[in-house]
Design an enzyme around this catalytic site. Structure first.
Site, short mmCIF file in Angstrom:
data_model
loop_
_atom_site.label_atom_id
_atom_site.label_comp_id
_atom_site.label_asym_id
_atom_site.label_seq_id
_atom_site.Cartn_x
_atom_site.Cartn_y
_atom_site.Cartn_z
CE1 TYR A 1 -3.22 -2.96 0.86
CE2 TYR A 1 -4.55 -1.00 1.24
CZ TYR A 1 -4.45 -2.36 1.02
OH TYR A 1 -5.59 -3.12 0.95
CE LYS B 1 2.91 -17.98 -2.01
NZ LYS B 1 2.12 -19.23 -2.09
CG ASP C 1 -0.86 -20.46 -0.73
OD1 ASP C 1 -0.36 -20.38 0.42
OD2 ASP C 1 -0.28 -21.07 -1.66
CG ASP D 1 -7.81 -5.12 2.17
OD1 ASP D 1 -8.82 -4.84 2.84
OD2 ASP D 1 -7.72 -4.89 0.94
CG ASP E 1 -13.22 -7.80 2.82
OD1 ASP E 1 -12.93 -7.01 3.73
OD2 ASP E 1 -13.75 -7.44 1.75
C1 IPM Z 1 -10.27 -1.62 4.26
C2 IPM Z 1 -10.54 -1.07 2.88
C3 IPM Z 1 -9.41 -0.13 2.49
C4 IPM Z 1 -8.10 -0.92 2.56
C5 IPM Z 1 -9.58 0.56 1.12
C6 IPM Z 1 -10.87 1.34 1.03
C7 IPM Z 1 -8.40 1.45 0.79
O1 IPM Z 1 -10.68 -2.13 1.96
O2 IPM Z 1 -10.19 -0.81 5.22
O3 IPM Z 1 -10.15 -2.82 4.41
O4 IPM Z 1 -7.78 -1.65 1.61
O5 IPM Z 1 -7.41 -0.80 3.56
MN MN Z 2 -10.70 -4.11 2.88
#
Ligand code: IPM
Ligand code: MN
Length: 350
Positions: free
Chosen positions: A140, A185, A217, A241, A245
């Site tokens: 990032y 990784k 993975d 990230d 999710d």
């Molecule tokens: C999160 C989001 C952000 C990230 C985006 C919106 C930049 O997906 O907070 O997880 O990738 O950190």
């Molecule tokens: Mn995210």
């Protein structure tokens, strides 16, 4: 007095923030916490109003606050702007500027959402995982470049960056089940080899904690086939990230996943989901991720554990009563809107 900068942002941001304020106001009254709130422009809506997604006034506001409560940023409207002007850039700059290297994402299973999870009924009973995502390093923030024919993003980590994040994971693992999964990784990436080395070094300071190193993975697979093995996870920015999710599937919806970004003088609390432009302004969004982020603010910034738990218990109870926003709806659920969900939660806090 706890000064909170409130940045609603874009898409569903304003409505989830407005709804979570119903909970904050109730907490303020019940626990007599002295809060003050000031709103700031941030993200795409700030770009539209001022030509920049992170206006100087907002920078000043967050730096003079004790905490930041943020909704969500981004949307198709701003997707074609150059990188530095995109709402997401503002979010990265905010995290970096405040030194928030430690992103904490607690994911827990709710019995009431048994029908929303992909696992067999009862399988996830008691599952509760905390993901520590490194937040100010890696791909990032590395050097980036683009020509017509080529593009690159650089991943780099210093020993210190790995150490300070991973140690937070050990501290918590020591207090919980003494199991820590470190995800990397290392069979391919040099940064991951450093990551593993540093984690093993910290392990000597916390010898009771059992460390499992997993390749990312495989970790993605394990989260699906055997999520019960996880308790505390530490990982780098991009893996965190993606995996957070994925881990939200345990909670039944991304709309249930709060986050605290810690490590600075001013810490940031925001739901882990995005701005959901497709349902924005329709009172459909799930405010729970934001409300649970408020609970994290009560815990970490206000150091008011009782108030934090009161919010978390209220969320549990409202879900147990069968109320649901559309993302967590299902047979026998009472579907409510964003604002109504927040009101229900606020009403049981005492
Ligand atoms: C999160 C989001 C952000 C990230 C985006 C919106 C930049 O997906 O907070 O997880 O990738 O950190
Ligand atoms: Mn995210």
């Amino acid at each position: 007095m706890v000064k909170v900068a409130v940045l609603p942002g874009d898409g569903i941001g304003p409505e989830i923030i407005e709804s979570s304020m119903l909970v904050v106001n109730k907490v303020k009254e019940v626990f007599e916490i002295d809060f003050s709130f000031q709103k700031g422009l941030f993200g795409g809506s700030a770009y539209d109003a001022t030509g920049t997604p992170f206006p100087t006034d907002t920078k000043k506001l967050v730096e003079e606050s004790d905490a930041v409560l943020l909704g969500a940023v981004g949307g198709p409207k701003w997707d074609n702007l150059e990188r530095g002007l995109r709402p997401e850039s503002a979010l990265l700059e905010l995290r970096k500027r405040l030194g928030l290297y430690c992103n904490l994402r607690p994911v827990k299973y709710y019995n009431a959402l048994e029908n929303k999870v992909v696992w067999k009924p009862g399988y996830l009973e008691g599952v509760d995982v905390v993901v520590f995502r490194e937040l100010t390093g890696g791909a990032y923030f590395g050097t980036k470049g683009r020509t017509e024919q080529e593009a690159y993003d650089t991943i780099s980590y210093s020993r210190e960056e790995v150490y300070r994040l991973a140690e937070r994971g050990f501290e918590l693992a020591q207090k919980r089940k003494k199991i820590l999964h470190s995800i990397d990784k290392a069979n391919v990436l040099e940064t991951s080899r450093l990551w593993r080395e540093v984690v093993n070094e910290i392990n000597q300071k916390y010898p009771e904690v059992k460390v499992e190193h997993l390749y990312v993975d495989n970790a993605a697979l394990q989260l699906v086939i055997n999520p019960r093995q996880f308790d505390v996870i530490v990982t780098e920015n991009m893996f965190g990230d993606i995996l957070s999710d994925q881990a939200a599937s345990i909670a039944g919806s991304l709309g249930m996943l709060p986050s605290a970004s810690l490590g600075g003088k001013v810490n940031l609390y925001e739901p882990a989901h995005g701005s959901a432009p497709d349902i924005a302004g329709q009172n459909k969004a799930n405010p729970i991720a934001t409300i649970l982020s408020v609970a994290l603010m009560l815990r970490f910034t206000c150091q008011h554990e009782e108030a934090a738990q009161a919010v978390e218990v209220a969320v549990d109870q409202v879900l147990a009563q069968g109320y649901a926003t559309i993302d967590i709806a299902g047979p026998g659920k009472k579907v409510v809107g964003t604002k109504e969900m927040a009101e229900l939660i606020a009403n049981i806090i005492k």
